[in-house]
Structure formats: C-alpha cells, structure tokens
Design an enzyme around this catalytic site. Structure first.
Site, short mmCIF file in Angstrom:
data_model
loop_
_atom_site.label_atom_id
_atom_site.label_comp_id
_atom_site.label_asym_id
_atom_site.label_seq_id
_atom_site.Cartn_x
_atom_site.Cartn_y
_atom_site.Cartn_z
N LYS A 71 0.85 -1.20 0.00
CA LYS A 71 0.00 0.00 0.00
C LYS A 71 0.88 1.24 0.00
O LYS A 71 1.90 1.27 0.69
CB LYS A 71 -0.89 -0.04 1.25
CG LYS A 71 -1.94 1.05 1.34
CD LYS A 71 -2.83 0.83 2.57
CE LYS A 71 -3.87 1.90 2.74
NZ LYS A 71 -4.74 1.67 3.92
N SER A 146 -9.80 1.68 3.29
CA SER A 146 -8.93 2.43 2.41
C SER A 146 -7.93 1.58 1.62
O SER A 146 -7.40 2.05 0.61
CB SER A 146 -8.15 3.48 3.22
OG SER A 146 -7.26 2.85 4.12
N SER A 170 -9.79 -0.76 7.47
CA SER A 170 -9.25 -0.53 6.12
C SER A 170 -8.54 -1.72 5.49
O SER A 170 -8.21 -1.67 4.31
CB SER A 170 -8.29 0.66 6.13
OG SER A 170 -9.04 1.86 6.11
#
Lengths: 507, 96
Positions: A71, A146, A170
């Site tokens: 990420k 997210s 997330s």
C-alpha cells in the site's frame, strides 16, 4: 504456500513468477486500477537476483522470489510514497519502513504500490487523488477501502500477497468486499515505523492474501518487536505459518447480539449464520454474547481518529517535505486583500489578516489535501479545541475504555467472535459520495477492533445472488492471532468460497 | 451543539486550512451532521471511567541514551520545497 514450494524446489523461477504477475497487471489493471506505481525493472532485477542466489545455494529469506504489493503509505526508499495525496506527489522516502525492510530481508519481490483513500481516510478508495480502483467482481462497484488497491490486486490475481493498513477497518472491509483474506493484527504486533501516520493509536499494518495460510505467512514475516516504534509489543512471535494448519479443539465461538440488528443485509446475514453453522459442524460451541457499547463505536471512532489525524497531519506545512503553494501568488493574494480592506477603511480586517507564513500554510494545505482529509482535519481540530475537548475527545476516550471492557468480558467466555465485516456487500462507485456520514457508518462492525486494539480477520464466506463476495469477520483477544488464524483456517478448509475467482476483465 | 459557519471559519484558521466560500458552506452542513451524530456519546455514563488514549497502555519505554547515526542533513533536506545547503527556507515571518 504452493508457489513458494515450487520456487524453493527450483521448479519455477522467480523471474517467471514475477513476469507472470506483471503480465496479469498489464492485462487487468487497466480495468481495475489497483496500482499507483509498478516498477517492472526493479521487480525483475530483484527476481533475477533471487534466482541467481538460489542457483548458487546461498541462504534466502522466507518469501524469496515471491511478489508482494505494498500500500502506498509505507516508506520504501526505492519507490514513491504518495499516500494517494497530491501533498506527497513528489515525495521520495529517505528511509525504509520496518515492514518494507522486513519484506526486503525476506527476499520478497516488491512488485508495486497500491491505491488507497488519501492518507487512508475513507472506505471506498474513491478519495484517492489519482485514480479510481474498481472491484474485480463488478467493475461498477467500489473495492472498499482504504486498502482498496491492496484487496483488488489480490482478488484479480495481480499479486499473491499484499500489505495493507487498518485504522478502522481498512484491511478487513476491502478484503470482505473483494472476496479475499485480510488480517488486522493486535495494535503493536507490527511496527508502525515508516508508516505514514493517520491515527497513531489505531493504525496497524497487516496482510492480505487469497487464503488464511498465506496471510499467516505474511504476518509472521512482518510482525515482531521494533525498537524504532515505542508502541510495538515486545512479545514472543509465534510461528503463525505452521501453527495455522492446526485446527482448534473445543472452540468457543461468540455471536454478538448487536451485530444482527436492523440494517444488516439479509443475504449477508444468511451467509454469516451459515458460516456459524459450519463451525458448529466442526465441533465448536456457539454462544450469544453482548457488546453493549458497540453501538457507540462509530461515534467514538469519528472523534478519536480525526483528532489524531488533525495532529498528525499538521506536519504537512509546505516546509519540510511535500507540496508548497506558489509563494509569489500567495504574496499577491495578500496584497490584493489588504488593498481591498484599506479601500473599504476596514482597519480591523487588515489587522486580522493572515501573516505570510500562516497564509503559506493555509494555501499549501488547501491545495495539497482532498475534501475528505480536510473534513477530518476540521472535525479533529474542532474536537480538540478549547471548550470542546472534554465533551468530545475526552468523552470518546472514556467510551473507548468501555468498548474495550465489553470485549475483555466477552473473551472470558469465548475464544473468537464471529460476525459480518460489513452490513452490505460492495456498493456502487459514487453511491456514497456527498454523504460522508453514511460512508462512516459502513465501518460499524470493524472500528471497535481498532478502538480496543484487538486482532481481526475477514475471510470469504459466501456470495450474494448477484455474485458479490460476502466476508466473515472473526475477532480475538489481544495477541491471540494464533487462535484467530487457526480458527479462520478451519472454516476455510471446510469450505471453498476462497477458491472462487472473478472473471477476467480484459484479454 | 449547533455548529455555525463562524465556528467553521475559526476552526479552519486553527487547522491552517484556507477554505473557499463554497467549502465553508458545505463543511458547515457536513460537520454539523457528524457532530450531531457524535453527540450521542453524551448519553453514555462515563462517571468513573478512566480515559483510554491507547489500545496498549505501555508506559516508560526507554531507549538507551547513546549517540547513534541519524538521517544525514542532505537527505533530510532532499524533499523540502525550498532549502539551501544548511536548512529549510521559509517565507519571512516578521515582515519585510
């Protein structure tokens, strides 16, 4: 992990594996949009290095030659780290985060950086300043967030393993909506050093994978005490990757009464109840429990997380790193304002004008941050401001303890808590835009684990009639990751939901 | 607690954000809605409850008090929007 066995047996090379995933990225990511950055040359040269060392019988790390996606919020000196924000568009990390350093030490091939909501604030990845990510099961739908890119890239087989972060759900929520496995460890289990901070008392890094065993392997690789993160726990690290294959005897499974209240989609409820029945057939005893303060979790979270965010994001000042507004345009703006106030004879307005430094901060941040980030900074600044601190921030910290005490009492009676990850399957892109509160309420079942610091996992437990994945969430007591993964693996071994895959998007 | 547009303007200054008129309007509505939702916390009896700032309540984590290498200055400055060889450059703070 099968791929790892093939690699270590020399039946396949890392260059072949890496090229296979890079080909899949070329084929699928135009439609899915999971990656913000992929460095083909860097990935292939790392893969070639691993192959060479393997041929020479040199010692290799645990993930040698295996591609891992990261990420875009964890620092890596060889990659950008934009946090999907304009603010960090040109930022190049001067050091590696501990998680990235551990992946490099394990000889993983870091294949690319995945899309996310800006600074990890959001649940749909639509708050990325750069691109939309689409759910591989239905391109009209959001992948969740997210860590939307992290979940979508695994679901679309563009990476076998990926790293996400979870501040209020997330990792687990996008994993659930994309039909993959996502694990949020106990707060402090994985180092946050080099993780760009959102809410420091809630943020945790964790693995996403196609099955629980792979997630356990990745967790074992990244977990452990780190002197560079004073909140990281100095506790023994179990061998998750081998322990995961041992089913739990006499498992006591808790079902939370409040999870099945109104608002839960009937298809989701049915799949979760069917999953509980699978556990019963495996010998688990099921007990209904109550988490009476869970209904306050979202309200508590949306005081604490924005408060911490407003403080953490104060570092984006246009001075140390990141975007800075155009100074001459800023000075011209101030001059024009002053002239107008003077012409109107408004001396008070002139006296109250921003200094050039304050205006530089304000314009820099206005230009660099997207609307959700601004909203949360505003909310947090309000909750921490004089006169409201006690009523909001301090109050939320007290309710947070009550939420934790509910879990402590529950884990006296049960080993794992099972329930839904989200009330609804993947929603359409754009469906939540313009209604921030509705978006916040999606976190209903996931935020309490962050507030209490518990580990949680999302794993596939069914599909809706329209073919959207449904996630089962399991939660365990702090540091009980071993119980969590063994319990999750039991279910996975008894079902085949995790083996389904979305259709190819492009040929 | 009703949140006014004036409140939002004050918070924007505290938060060092420049907001357009349209943003001020939207944020006043949105923040009021969120704050109203959050107000439900008031109904929880927290009389004797200690605030919980962290999920893992560690205290006194010490590091050895020794000299260690740190980020070289050049690298620390590398991402700055404006710098010279010694430090960060900022707009004049005390006027011309």
């Amino acid at each position: 992990m099968e791929l790892l066995s093939l690699l270590s047996a020399g039946e396949i090379t890392s260059v072949e594996v890496t090229q296979g995933y890079l080909d899949q990225i070329s084929a699928e990511d135009g439609a899915v949009g999971a990656f913000l950055h992929a460095d083909v040359d860097l990935a292939l040269s790392k893969a070639a290095e691993v192959d060479r060392r393997r041929q020479a019988n040199e010692p290799l790390g645990r993930l040698a030659g295996l591609p891992v996606a990261v990420k875009d919020v964890l620092c890596d000196t060889q990659m950008p780290a934009t946090c999907a924000s304009r603010m960090l568009e040109n930022f190049r990390p001067p050091y590696d985060s501990t998680v990235v350093a551990k992946l490099k030490e394990a000889d993983a091939v870091l294949i690319g950086r995945t899309n996310m909501d800006e600074f990890a604030m959001g649940g749909s990845t639509e708050n990325s300043a750069y691109q939309l990510t689409r759910n591989p099961w239905d391109l009209e739908r959001a992948p969740g967030g997210s860590s939307g890119g992290a979940a979508a890239c695994v679901a679309a087989r563009m990476a076998p393993l990926s790293i996400g972060t979870d501040t209020g759900g997330s990792i687990r929520q996008p994993a659930g909506l994309c039909g993959v496995v996502g694990l949020k460890p106990t707060y402090g289990r994985v180092s946050r050093y080099g993780l760009v901070a959102f809410a420091s008392s809630l943020d945790q890094v964790g693995p996403l994978a196609l099955n629980v065993a792979d997630a356990a392997l990745l967790l074992e690789t990244i977990a452990g005490h780190d002197p560079l993160d004073s909140t990281s726990l100095d506790e023994p690290l179990p061998a998750y990757s081998t322990l995961v294959e041992r089913p739990l005897e006499g498992l006591r499974l808790g079902i939370v009464r409040e999870h099945f209240a109104e608002g839960l989609n009937p298809e989701v409820e049915e799949a979760v109840r069917a999953a509980v029945a699978v556990y019963e057939s495996l010998g688990a005893t099921v007990k209904e429990i109550s988490l009476p303060h869970s209904k306050y979790a979202v309200a508590t979270y949306y005081v604490i997380a924005p408060s911490e965010a407003s403080s953490n994001l104060a570092r984006y000042d246009g001075i140390h790193y990141g975007h800075r507004t155009d100074i001459s345009a800023m000075q011209a703006e101030l001059a024009t304002e002053q002239k107008a106030f003077l012409a109107a004879g408004d001396q008070i307005a002139v006296d109250n004008m921003d200094s050039p430094l304050v205006r530089m901060y304000r314009r820099t941040r206005a230009e660099g941050f997207g609307s959700e980030v601004k909203r949360r900074i505003m909310l947090g600044t309000y909750a921490l401001s004089a006169g409201y601190y006690d009523a909001y921030y301090l109050k939320a910290l007290k309710v947070r303890r009550l939420i934790r005490q509910d879990f402590d009492a529950a884990f006296e009676e049960v080993d794992l808590i099972a329930g839904p990850v989200t009330a609804e399957p993947a929603f359409k892109l754009g469906q939540m835009s313009g209604d921030p509160l509705a978006m916040y309420l999606v976190d209903l079942y996931t935020v309490s684990a962050n507030l209490a610091g518990l580990p949680g996992i999302s794993l596939p437990c069914g599909f809706t009639t329209s073919g959207l994945p449904i996630g089962l969430q399991l939660q365990a007591a702090p540091l009980a990751e071993e119980t969590l993964i063994r319990g999750a693996r039991m279910f996975e071994q008894a079902t085949d939901w995790h083996q389904r895959r979305p259709e190819k998007k492009q040929s | 607690m009703a949140l006014s547009r004036d409140d939002v303007e004050k918070v924007a200054l505290l938060a060092r954000l420049q907001l357009s008129e349209a943003e001020l309007d939207t944020l006043t509505d949105e923040l009021a809605q969120i704050v109203t939702y959050v107000d439900q916390l008031a109904e929880v009896d927290t009389g004797d409850v200690e605030p919980m700032a962290h999920a893992v309540e560690l205290s006194n984590v010490f590091a050895a008090d020794g000299v260690r290498p740190s980020l070289p200055r050049e690298q620390a400055l590398a991402n700055a929007p404006a710098h010279n060889e010694r430090g960060y450059l900022v707009p004049a703070v005390l006027g011309d």
